[in-house]
Design an enzyme around this catalytic site. Sequence first.
Site, PDB file in Angstrom:
ATOM      1  N   GLN A 145      48.519  20.349  32.688  1.00 17.87           N
ATOM      2  CA  GLN A 145      47.759  20.679  31.486  1.00 17.87           C
ATOM      3  C   GLN A 145      47.193  22.093  31.575  1.00 17.87           C
ATOM      4  OE1 GLN A 145      47.726  18.547  28.919  1.00 17.87           O
ATOM      5  NE2 GLN A 145      46.973  20.343  27.857  1.00 17.87           N
ATOM      6  N   HIS A 168      49.060  25.267  30.345  1.00 13.86           N
ATOM      7  CA  HIS A 168      49.329  25.516  28.917  1.00 13.86           C
ATOM      8  C   HIS A 168      48.695  26.817  28.436  1.00 13.86           C
ATOM      9  CE1 HIS A 168      51.726  22.537  26.975  1.00 13.86           C
ATOM     10  NE2 HIS A 168      51.085  21.545  27.541  1.00 13.86           N
ATOM     11  N   GLU A 186      42.954  14.030  24.116  1.00 10.43           N
ATOM     12  CA  GLU A 186      44.292  14.044  23.518  1.00 10.43           C
ATOM     13  C   GLU A 186      45.239  13.189  24.391  1.00 10.43           C
ATOM     14  OE1 GLU A 186      46.156  17.824  23.834  1.00 10.43           O
ATOM     15  OE2 GLU A 186      47.779  17.341  22.437  1.00 10.43           O
ATOM     16  N   HIS A 187      45.269  13.489  25.684  1.00  5.59           N
ATOM     17  CA  HIS A 187      46.074  12.706  26.629  1.00  5.59           C
ATOM     18  C   HIS A 187      45.142  12.028  27.620  1.00  5.59           C
ATOM     19  CE1 HIS A 187      48.631  16.258  25.565  1.00  5.59           C
ATOM     20  NE2 HIS A 187      49.536  15.318  25.376  1.00  5.59           N
ATOM     21  N   ASP A 194      55.497  14.068  27.069  1.00  9.74           N
ATOM     22  CA  ASP A 194      55.666  15.395  26.471  1.00  9.74           C
ATOM     23  C   ASP A 194      57.115  15.639  26.076  1.00  9.74           C
ATOM     24  OD1 ASP A 194      53.027  16.112  26.724  1.00  9.74           O
ATOM     25  OD2 ASP A 194      53.292  17.160  28.629  1.00  9.74           O
ATOM     26  N   HIS A 235      38.060   1.221 -20.323  1.00  2.00           N
ATOM     27  CA  HIS A 235      38.622   0.430 -19.228  1.00  2.00           C
ATOM     28  C   HIS A 235      38.524  -1.057 -19.552  1.00  2.00           C
ATOM     29  CE1 HIS A 235      38.405   4.145 -16.958  1.00  2.00           C
ATOM     30  NE2 HIS A 235      38.956   3.573 -15.905  1.00  2.00           N
TER      31      HIS A 235
END
Lengths: 430, 430
Positions: free
Chosen positions: A255, A258, A322-323, A356, A415
């Site tokens: 990670q 990145h 996220e993960h 991934d 209506h």
Amino acid sequence: MNILKYPSREEWQQVCTRPHIDNSSLRQTVLNVLEAIRQEGDKAVRRYEKEFDKVDLSDLQVSDAELTESDSLVSEELKASLRLAHQNISKFHASQVFEPKRIETCDGVTCWQKSVPIEKVGLYIPGGTAPLFSTVLMLATPARIAGCDEIVLCTPPNREGKVNPAILQAAKIAGVSKIFKIGGVQAIGAMAYGTESVPKVYKIFGPGNQFVVCAKQIVSVSDVSIDMPAGPSEVEVVADESANAAFVAADLLSQAEHGVDSQVLLVTTSESLIEKVLDEISLQLSVLPRKDIASRSLENSHIVLLHNMDEVMALTNEYAPEHLILAIRDAEEVAEQVRNAGSVFIGHYSCESAGDYASGTNHTLPTNGYAKSYSGVCLDSFMKRITFQRLTAEGIMTIGPAVMEMAHNEQLDAHCNAMAVRFKDVKDKK
Amino acid sequence: MNILKYPSREEWQQVCTRPHIDNSSLRQTVLNVLEAIRQEGDKAVRRYEKEFDKVDLSDLQVSDAELTESDSLVSEELKASLRLAHQNISKFHASQVFEPKRIETCDGVTCWQKSVPIEKVGLYIPGGTAPLFSTVLMLATPARIAGCDEIVLCTPPNREGKVNPAILQAAKIAGVSKIFKIGGVQAIGAMAYGTESVPKVYKIFGPGNQFVVCAKQIVSVSDVSIDMPAGPSEVEVVADESANAAFVAADLLSQAEHGVDSQVLLVTTSESLIEKVLDEISLQLSVLPRKDIASRSLENSHIVLLHNMDEVMALTNEYAPEHLILAIRDAEEVAEQVRNAGSVFIGHYSCESAGDYASGTNHTLPTNGYAKSYSGVCLDSFMKRITFQRLTAEGIMTIGPAVMEMAHNEQLDAHCNAMAVRFKDVKDKK
């Protein structure tokens, strides 16, 4: 890495708070580019490609010849890997097909939902040093399974006006309709408004830098919809004494490489594991090509030691990663307690990089705590649900009086009348 | 109404184009109010309630006593109608519960999705002349079925500091957790950021004026998610010679009474029906309490005559109406051709007001052409999908090489390494 041993609940906040992303200073620049694309179409696209990507393009669209050429530019090993990944992503996303149910809510009142593909979708794939062909598979594969008629892909060309051949191969395998050599804000504008070359789409997907994120936010307000807000990628590894320190270190580093703003978090109940993981990180980091990026990202990262798994899961659900990797005994049981996360990797052999690339799950996931309210990209992201209903004469008698009572009380008498004329009709026919 | 007989495809654009909504002039005002709420919490909320709703509030939250008091302020007829509507909405939304499937995408690689409630949701119910208690049912009922822990409702009080009792009854029936007397931008800010009284939520739902819409857009960029973009309400009635002119006129008027910016569209294959519908509109309009609003809305509305049902459906899918009424023979067959619409009403007895109140479908639907990419509110709107995966040693052998090949080609070697350490481990143990 910053080590927090048995932090108080107040200190959890420090771990859970993400860097505040403020792209308001880019807003005017982005608005100007978007407005030029809206007004001038391809002409403005070409101008910005010259300015930003340093390339003078004659054709914006990737030609069939270029697609064919990419066949020979990509190794057989990579092509086979792309096909395996595509096959798994296809299987998992095809299993998400919605099966409609017809429900008679009351006598004579039948309601149902139907899932219908979004006709035109746009995928944005960033350029830069690494060609993100995996994201092409992750977005185009479910779009094709959903049945989208037109799948448009924009990606910036290099200075020779070429697109990375692996991106082209992934697009071919996944079934992209049209590929354009357009990057950045001009790509988002072209897909949101349409130009002479680029079809207007109804929803835009894909990652990008702060300019692209800002452009997606702006066009989403009144022109198209978008997949989700984007922030720096994140992983949280939960580990106990059963964890393999080398695996955990490798996951944290995968990670961290990145970008310098990546979020990496290790939460553990085992004090002895911490030293082992730190040792493994030093060892593995030294040989990584992207070690500079990874070390800077690790500087802002946390290792948190907690008393037990209940505390661990409370912090996890507050952080909403996220993960989430569960490198623990009884991982599947603990996974039941996950309330906020994008994608969960259960057990020691389930590394994030599996998801991934090739396990079948999607890697386009909510970051920045958005896992509290957003799903990752899935088959539904490329479809919308339409509701249908049918009332019979009996249905009019069953719910008519309630509809008229409520409409009248909301002071919406037309209506009320729309039901009243039918109610009278049914009564008269009896 | 503007009558277009057999328009050319170019003229369709005139029918399909919505008024452009630009709330950028409000943006700074809205940003200022939001920032004040973020900084000062309840204090700022009270100040704006005084300024905008002309009321000096001590308690922001509706008390149990006020809730109990509302029991006696709402008629038994209306309470029974609310209960019937709630029951049907519950049945339909409960039928939307997601059933997860575990998929083995490859030997040793298992993936699945799970649907998990969003823990805290906020509902905004506008004030104004008509109390929109039906929207309370439409939002709180699925939130409760989803299993959201906290369902917060904000609605502006009147000058006496009271909330309309029908709104309180609907909130009670549908299971709202906390009700606050807060309107407008300050309500959106309070729910997005949290204040001393109001819990911070993760997703905000509900309609509102341009200020509320703008506030929702702003907070959705970096703080919470929102249901969908909002525009003026719309109906398209498709009618053939089998249609009942009185029904069609009543349906058009029921949309037209919403507001002067409402969009009303009649598309027909029957020339003779047009006159009959216009006559019926004059007749019914004259006795409507909101006739001024309805007539102004009709002035900007279209009647389109086309040759056949294929053309009708092509125009319909281009227009992408929020509500679509199929007042035609073989309505269910034609409904199969709908690709873009929020909610579809099939056959002569299926009036929009049935779905607006009590049939069971949701009435929070995409407007302004957003039906091309958005679903209406449904059970999924209150949940998110989390993906899970588990790899065994066999799974590592099956997909490991592909993962490593792809990661390496994306120049993400730490990603490659996270798989490589496991691959080696499995091989060593063999």
